[in-house]
Design an enzyme around this catalytic site. Structure first.
Site, PDB file in Angstrom:
ATOM      1  CB  CYS A   2      26.860  77.850  -2.412  1.00 32.50           C
ATOM      2  SG  CYS A   2      25.508  78.351  -3.471  1.00 32.50           S
ATOM      3  NE  ARG A  27      29.021  78.800   3.145  1.00 34.47           N
ATOM      4  CZ  ARG A  27      28.990  80.077   3.538  1.00 34.47           C
ATOM      5  NH1 ARG A  27      29.040  80.355   4.832  1.00 34.47           N
ATOM      6  NH2 ARG A  27      28.898  81.066   2.682  1.00 34.47           N
ATOM      7  CD1 TRP A  74      19.255  77.379  -0.198  1.00 33.48           C
ATOM      8  CD2 TRP A  74      19.906  79.476  -0.585  1.00 33.48           C
ATOM      9  NE1 TRP A  74      18.209  78.204   0.131  1.00 33.48           N
ATOM     10  CE2 TRP A  74      18.571  79.495  -0.097  1.00 33.48           C
ATOM     11  CE3 TRP A  74      20.516  80.681  -0.891  1.00 33.48           C
ATOM     12  CZ2 TRP A  74      17.856  80.675   0.094  1.00 33.48           C
ATOM     13  CZ3 TRP A  74      19.807  81.848  -0.708  1.00 33.48           C
ATOM     14  CH2 TRP A  74      18.494  81.839  -0.227  1.00 33.48           C
ATOM     15  CG  ASN A 100      28.310  81.588  -1.725  1.00 29.99           C
ATOM     16  OD1 ASN A 100      27.108  81.659  -1.957  1.00 29.99           O
ATOM     17  ND2 ASN A 100      28.838  81.954  -0.572  1.00 29.99           N
ATOM     18  N   GLY A 101      27.086  83.091  -4.621  1.00 33.81           N
ATOM     19  CA  GLY A 101      26.671  84.493  -4.730  1.00 33.81           C
ATOM     20  C   GLY A 101      25.840  84.693  -5.982  1.00 33.81           C
ATOM     21  CD  GLU A 486      14.467  83.313  17.635  1.00 35.96           C
ATOM     22  OE1 GLU A 486      14.196  84.121  16.736  1.00 35.96           O
ATOM     23  OE2 GLU A 486      15.209  82.333  17.458  1.00 35.96           O
ATOM     24  CE  LYS A 490      15.624  79.189  15.906  1.00 33.76           C
ATOM     25  NZ  LYS A 490      15.687  80.544  15.570  1.00 33.76           N
ATOM     26  CD  GLU A 493      14.648  78.903  11.750  1.00 38.44           C
ATOM     27  OE1 GLU A 493      15.293  79.106  10.710  1.00 38.44           O
ATOM     28  OE2 GLU A 493      14.928  79.469  12.816  1.00 38.44           O
ATOM     29  CG  HIS A 509      -6.515  95.713  17.894  1.00 36.32           C
ATOM     30  ND1 HIS A 509      -7.505  96.660  18.096  1.00 36.32           N
ATOM     31  CD2 HIS A 509      -5.721  95.765  18.973  1.00 36.32           C
ATOM     32  CE1 HIS A 509      -7.292  97.277  19.239  1.00 36.32           C
ATOM     33  NE2 HIS A 509      -6.219  96.759  19.796  1.00 36.32           N
ATOM     34  CE  LYS A 608      23.854  79.216  11.601  1.00 36.17           C
ATOM     35  NZ  LYS A 608      22.779  79.175  12.623  1.00 36.17           N
TER      36      LYS A 608
HETATM   37  C1  AGP Z   1      17.313  81.911  12.397  1.00 31.47           C
HETATM   38  O1  AGP Z   1      17.026  80.657  13.013  1.00 31.47           O
HETATM   39  C2  AGP Z   1      17.536  81.786  10.910  1.00 31.47           C
HETATM   40  N1  AGP Z   1      18.502  80.832  10.590  1.00 31.47           N
HETATM   41  C3  AGP Z   1      17.725  83.131  10.248  1.00 31.47           C
HETATM   42  O2  AGP Z   1      16.572  83.896  10.530  1.00 31.47           O
HETATM   43  C4  AGP Z   1      18.970  83.952  10.681  1.00 31.47           C
HETATM   44  O3  AGP Z   1      18.806  84.400  12.006  1.00 31.47           O
HETATM   45  C5  AGP Z   1      19.072  85.169   9.762  1.00 31.47           C
HETATM   46  O4  AGP Z   1      19.262  84.708   8.437  1.00 31.47           O
HETATM   47  C6  AGP Z   1      20.207  86.111  10.140  1.00 31.47           C
HETATM   48  O5  AGP Z   1      21.435  85.441  10.036  1.00 31.47           O
HETATM   49  P1  AGP Z   1      22.749  86.158  10.668  1.00 31.47           P
HETATM   50  O6  AGP Z   1      22.519  86.264  12.141  1.00 31.47           O
HETATM   51  O7  AGP Z   1      23.890  85.256  10.308  1.00 31.47           O
HETATM   52  O8  AGP Z   1      22.847  87.519  10.026  1.00 31.47           O
END
Ligand code: AGP
Length: 613
Positions: A2, A27, A74, A100-101, A486, A490, A493, A509, A608
Site C-alpha cells: 500500500c 503501490r 492493495w 501497510n503490511g 520476460e 510483460k 501482466e 514434450h 508495484k
Molecule cells: C514485473 O513487471 C512485476 N512488476 C513483478 O514481477 C516484479 O518484477 C516483482 O514483483 C519483483 O519486484 P522487485 O524487483 O521490486 O523485487
C-alpha cells in the site's frame, strides 16, 4: 503493498495528502482514504476505488487542518470496500491509523480487544492497531504506539494521529515495509516511497525495523520500540536523495510504462557510469566485495521474484559459461522453504528493483543467517535489501512508477554484466575472449537500444494482430529463454492475454499440443550457436499452423526460411543480446495493452512492489 502519506506543517494538509497519494498509486489502488485533524475533530473520507475516486468524493469540500495522513490500498485482509479502506479508527473516533503490511497475530489481538469491550467495524487486520493504541493511550501517542508495536507480529509500516495531539503524527516500522520521513522547513512529511516527497524535500530519515518517529512541524523524535525501556530518543542520519521531482513525473508520455521503456538508453548509461574503464579493462564498484570474497566463492546463488527472477536466469547462463562458477537461481518465494545448503564462502545475489519485496528479503536473510555474503542489485537507495546487503550494487534507473518493470530490468541486466566483469577480474585475471567482448560492447548498447526505440511502428502494427489472440507463446534457447519468459510476463501482466515463455527445445514434450492458428509464437533466435536449432523449432511450430514471429539480430542468415513479420534488433555480441531483445517485447506488451484499453500503469490485481509474503 500500500501507499502511505502524512503531513504536518503550516499548509493545508488535505491537498498535500491527495497530491502525494497520486504519486503512490502504483503501490496499490483498490481503495483510498484520508484523515485531517483540526481543533479536536477528525475529518475522514475514504472509498473503494482509486485515489481519483476519493478526490471526486471530496470534491470542492473545504477542509481546514494542518496535520493529516492518507492511504492507497492493495488489499490483503478483507475485500477492497469503503468499510475496509484506511484510515481505521478507535472506538472514540479520536485515533486514526493507516497501515501497510500484515499483522500476523491480528486475530488473537482482536479477540483480546473485543473481550475488553472494543467494537470493530471492518474486516481488516489494520483496525486492531487503532484499538490497541487506544487501549495503551494515556496522553502520549508516541508511548502508546511503542507499546502497541511491542504486541504485534508481522511486517508493517503504520502512521497514526490523535485528535487530542493536534500537531503530531507518529510513524512506526516493523520489519520490511518501507517508511520514509521527509524533512522540510518547519514542516515534515512521511511516505512509503520517495516519489511522494521529492517535490518538497530530498532530505529524509529512512526508518529502520523497530523505529518510531514522532513527527511535528518543528522536528522528528526517533526511538525504538525494540529497546527496553523504549523511551530513549536518538539522532538519525539524514539521507540525501539524488532523484529530482521530474524523474517521477509522467512527462509527455501517454503512460509511465512508455516513458520508462524510452528511458532505457539512459538507464544503460547511468548504470555503467563511472564503473567501466575499458582501456584498463577494469570495473569499479564502490564499497564492494573484496578480491578474496570473490576468489573464495565456490558457488553463487541468485534469488529474485518476477521480472527480477528473469534477470537472475540470464546471470546463471553468463556466470557458468563465462566464469565456470557453479550458479544457482531461485524464486524468492521458494528459496527458504527448500532448506538451502549454504556455505560460508557462498555469495548470494538478491535482485530487486524496489529492494522491498518480502520474499526476496526473506531469502537474503535466510542465506545471511547461514553465513553467506549478500550482494544486492537494486534500484532504491536505502531500501531494506540495500541496507542488509554486504555489497549493494545500485542500478541508478531512477524511480520506476509503472507496475510492469522495464527500465529496472535492463538496469538489472547491466548490473549483472558489471558483476560478471568484476568477478572476472579476480577469477580470470588473465582475461578471456568472452570477458573482453562483453567489456568492449557494453558502451555501445545504449545507442543500439535507442535505434530500436526510434522506430516502434513495426511493433505497433504487430501488436494490433497479437492483441486479438487468445494466447501467445514466447520461445527461446539459452540466453533467449529468460527473455522469452520476460516477454511473456510483460504481455500477461498488462494486456491480460494468456501467455507462456518456454524453452524452445521443450515445446515438443507437451506444450506443442497447444499450437494452433490462433496462438502466435514469438521465437527468439539471437544466439548464433543455437540458431540452426531455433530454425528447426520454428519449422515445428509452423507445421502446426501457428503463426511465428522470429526475433533475430540484423544480418542473421537463412532468412529465406524465416516467416515475416520479423522483429530485428541491432547486431550485438550474443552475450549482450538480452539487453536489446527485451525492448521490442516490452513495446509489444505495451501496445497490446493499449489496443485492449487496459490500465497500463496499474494493471488489475497487481502492485508495484509486493512487500507481503
Ligand atoms: C514485473 O513487471 C512485476 N512488476 C513483478 O514481477 C516484479 O518484477 C516483482 O514483483 C519483483 O519486484 P522487485 O524487483 O521490486 O523485487
Amino acid at each position: 503493498m500500500c501507499g502511505i502519506v502524512g503531513y504536518v506543517g503550516p499548509r493545508q494538509a488535505l491537498s498535500i495528502l491527495l497530491q502525494n497519494l497520486n504519486l503512490l498509486t502504483y503501490r496499490g489502488y483498490d481503495s483510498a482514504g484520508v484523515v485531517v485533524s483540526h481543533n479536536g475533530t477528525l475529518y475522514i473520507e475514504k472509498t473503494a476505488g482509486k485515489v481519483s475516486a476519493l478526490e471526486a468524493l471530496i470534491g470542492e469540500t473545504e477542509v481546514e487542518g494542518h496535520v493529516g495522513i492518507g492511504h492507497t490500498r492493495w488489499a490483503t485482509h478483507g475485500p477492497p470496500t469503503t468499510l475496509n479502506a484506511h484510515p481505521h479508527t478507535d472506538c472514540q473516533g479520536r485515533i486514526a491509523v493507516v497501515h501497510n503490511g500484515i499483522i500476523e497475530n491480528y486475530y488473537v489481538l482482536r479477540q483480546e480487544l473485543l473481550s475488553q469491550g472494543h467494537k470493530f467495524t471492518s474486516e481488516t487486520d489494520t483496525e486492531v492497531l487503532a484499538h490497541l493504541i487506544e487501549a495503551y493511550y494515556q496522553g502520549d501517542l508516541g508511548a502508546a504506539v511503542r507499546r502497541a508495536m511491542q504486541r504485534v507480529r508481522g511486517a508493517m509500516a503504520m502512521v497514526v494521529l490523535h485528535s487530542g495531539e493536534p500537531d503530531k503524527i507518529v510513524a512506526a516500522k516493523l520489519d520490511t515495509p518501507p517508511l520514509i520521513v521527509g524533512l522540510g522547513q518547519r514542516e515534515n512529511f512521511v511516505a512509503s516511497d520517495i516519489p511522494a516527497l521529492l517535490k518538497y524535500t530530498n532530505k529524509v530519515y529512512i526508518l529502520e525495523d523497530g523505529e518510531v518517529a514522532e513527527i511535528t512541524r518543528d522536528g522528528v523524535r526517533v526511538s525504538s520500540f525494540l529497546e527496553r525501556p523504549s523511551r530513549r530518543v536518538y539522532q538519525k542520519q539524514v539521507t540525501v536523495i539524488e532523484w529530482t521531482p521530474d524523474m517521477a513525473e509522467q512527462g509527455s508520455y501517454a503512460h509511465y510504462m512508455l516513458k520508462e521503456i524510452h528511458e532505457q538508453p539512459t538507464t544503460i548509461q547511468d548504470t555503467l557510469r563511472g564503473r567501466l574503464d575499458e582501456p584498463a579493462r577494469r570495473v569499479y564498484l564502490e564499497n564492494f566485495l573484496s578480491p578474496q570474497q570473490v576468489q573464495n566463492a565456490h558457488r553463487i546463488t541468485f534469488v529474485a521474484c518476477g521480472t527480477a527472477y528473469h534477470a537472475a536466469l540470464v546471470a546463471k547462463y553468463l556466470f557458468e559459461q563465462v566464469l565456470r562458477i557453479p550458479t544457482e537461481v531461485d524464486v524468492g518465494s521458494e528459496y527458504r522453504y527448500r532448506y538451502p545448503i549454504v556455505e560460508n564462502e557462498d555469495i548470494v545475489v538478491a535482485i530487486s528493483q524496489s529492494g522491498e519485496t518480502a520474499d526476496t528479503i526473506a531469502s537474503a536473510r535466510e542465506a545471511q543467517s547461514q553465513g553467506a555474503t549478500i550482494v544486492a542489485i537494486t534500484n532504491v537507495v536505502g531500501s531494506t535489501i540495500s541496507r542488509m546487503a554486504d555489497a549493494p550494487l545500485y542500478i541508478r534507473a531512477g524511480p520506476e512508477i509503472a507496475v510492469a518493470s522495464t527500465k529496472a530490468f535492463v538496469g538489472q541486466l547491466i548490473g549483472i554484466y558489471l558483476l560478471l566483469l568484476y568477478f572476472g577480474q579476480f577469477r580470470r585475471p588473465q582475461g578471456s575472449p568472452a570477458l573482453q567482448q562483453i567489456l568492449a560492447e557494453l558502451p555501445h548498447l545504449a545507442a543500439k537500444a535507442q535505434r530500436i526505440l526510434d522506430d516502434t511502428a513495426p511493433i505497433e502494427r504487430l501488436a494490433q494482430e497479437i492483441s486479438r489472440s487468445k494466447a501467445c507463446f514466447f520461445i527461446g534457447r539459452h540466453l533467449d529463454e529468460p527473455i522469452a519468459r520476460e516477454g511473456s510476463l510483460k504481455l500477461k501482466e498488462i494486456s491480460y492475454i494468456h501467455s507462456q515463455g518456454y524453452a524452445a527445445g521443450e515445446l515438443k514434450h507437451g506444450t506443442l499440443a497447444l499450437m494452433e492458428r490462433e496462438t502466435p509464437v514469438v521465437a527468439l533466435a539471437t544466439q548464433e550457436n543455437l540458431y540452426e536449432k531455433m530454425l528447426s523449432n520454428i519449422q515445428e511450430v509452423l507445421a502446426r499452423s501457428a503463426p511465428v514471429i522470429p526475433l533475430i539480430q540484423e544480418h542473421s542468415s537463412n532468412l529465406e526460411v524465416l516467416p515475416e513479420p520479423r522483429i530485428v534488433i541491432p547486431r550485438t555480441n550474443d552475450y549482450l543480446a538480452p539487453v536489446l531483445s527485451v525492448i521490442p517485447l516490452q513495446l509489444l506488451a505495451y501496445y497490446c495493452a493499449v489496443a485492449l484499453d487496459r490500465d497500463v500503469d496499474q494493471p488489475r490485481n497487481l502492485a508495484k512492489s509486493v512487500t507481503v509474503e
